[in-house]
Design an enzyme around this catalytic site. Sequence first.
Site, PDB file in Angstrom:
ATOM      1  N   ALA A  66       0.867  -1.165   0.000  1.00 50.47           N
ATOM      2  CA  ALA A  66       0.000   0.000   0.000  1.00 50.47           C
ATOM      3  C   ALA A  66       0.915   1.229   0.000  1.00 50.47           C
ATOM      4  CB  ALA A  66      -0.893  -0.016   1.231  1.00 50.47           C
ATOM      5  N   GLY A 109       0.695  -4.978   1.051  1.00 49.21           N
ATOM      6  CA  GLY A 109      -0.496  -5.034   0.208  1.00 49.21           C
ATOM      7  C   GLY A 109      -0.230  -5.691  -1.140  1.00 49.21           C
ATOM      8  N   GLU A 112      -0.580  -9.287  -0.479  1.00 51.58           N
ATOM      9  CA  GLU A 112      -2.010  -9.535  -0.235  1.00 51.58           C
ATOM     10  C   GLU A 112      -2.812  -9.501  -1.533  1.00 51.58           C
ATOM     11  OE1 GLU A 112      -1.986  -6.409   2.799  1.00 51.58           O
ATOM     12  OE2 GLU A 112      -2.778  -7.885   4.204  1.00 51.58           O
ATOM     13  N   GLU A 132       4.677  -5.153   7.304  1.00 59.98           N
ATOM     14  CA  GLU A 132       3.947  -4.065   7.977  1.00 59.98           C
ATOM     15  C   GLU A 132       4.425  -3.821   9.398  1.00 59.98           C
ATOM     16  OE1 GLU A 132       2.548  -6.421   6.065  1.00 59.98           O
ATOM     17  OE2 GLU A 132       0.953  -5.547   4.849  1.00 59.98           O
TER      18      GLU A 132
END
Length: 260
Positions: A66, A109, A112, A132
Site C-alpha cells: 500500500a 499489500g 495480499e 507491515e
Amino acid sequence: KQYEYILTSKPAEGVALITLNRPKALNALSSPLFAELNEAVAEFDEDHSVGAIVLTGSERAFAAGADIKEMKDKTLNEVYQNRFLEDWGKITSLRKPIIAAVSGYALGGGCELALMCDIILASPTATFGQPEINIGVIPGGGGTQRLARVIGKSRTMELTLTGRTFSAAEAESWGMVSRVVGEGDGKVVEEAVAMAKTIASKGRLAVQAGKEAVNAAYEQTLREGLNTERKLFHMLFATHDQKEGMSAFAEKRKPVWKNA
Ligand code: HXC
C-alpha cells in the site's frame, strides 16, 4: 481504455492483461491506482471476449505495498469511517479467474493482492513479505487470514511478526504459488498468459463453477464445501456444454463450447 496507473491489453485469445504501472513508486498501491484496477477488472469480468485475466507488475516490483506516503497521516476517524481498504476485496468477487504473475517485490499489500488472485505464478526473482510490522502496523488486506489458510499458522505468525521477506522458492515449497517460472524477462507473464488462454478455451460456465467450488474450500466448512461442489456439479447437467463435452468424448471429437 487509457488509465494513469495501469496498462490493459488483450495479448491472446480470451485473455485480458492488466499491468500495474507506477514504476517510480515500485507500484505502490495508492487509492487512485486501486480504483483503476477495480474498474478494469470489473470491465473485463463483464467482457464476453475475455475468459481469464492476468495481473502483473514490472520486473522489479509486482507491488511494494500500500502507498505508505498516502497512509502515513491518516487518522483513525478517516480510516474507520471511510472503510479504508474495504474496496480492495472486490477482486475476490470476480466470476472469471485471475492469475497473478509476480516478479520482484510483492510486499505488504502487494503480497495480499497476489493472495487475492486465484492462481499465483512467480518468477525466481519474486520476493514476498508482510513487512507491515516494520512500520508500526499489521497486514490489513487479508494477509494474516489468507496466508494462514494457505501456508499455515506457524509460518504466517513468523512472517507477520518478524516482517522478514520470503523467496519464490519458499513460496512454492509452501504451496502458496503454483509454480516458479524460470529465467528470462517476461517469462512469468508469458506463462500466465498461456495458462489464461487455456482456461479461456474451456466452457465458461464450468470454469466459473470450478472457481466457485475451490473458493468454497477457503470459506466454508468441509461439509458445506462438499455440498457446494456437488450442487454446482449437478447444476452443470442443465448446460449445453455438459451434453456437448460428454458427447464429444464419446464421439471422439473436440467439443464446441457455447458457454450455455
Ligand atoms: C510508497 C514506496 C513504497 C510504498 C517503495 N516506494 N515502496 N512508496 N509506498 N509501499 C517508493 C520509495 O519511497 C521510493 O520513492 C521508490 O519507491 C523506490 O523505492 P526505494 O526504497 O528507493 O527502492 P529500494 O531501495 O530498491 O527498496 C525497495 C523496497 C523498499 C525494499 C521494496 O522500497 C521498501 O521497503 N518499500 C516498502 C515496503 C513495505 O513496507 N511495504 C508494506 C507497506 S504497508 P522515492 O520518491 O524515494 O524515489 C502495506 C499495508 C497493507 O502494504 C495493508 C493493507 C493492504
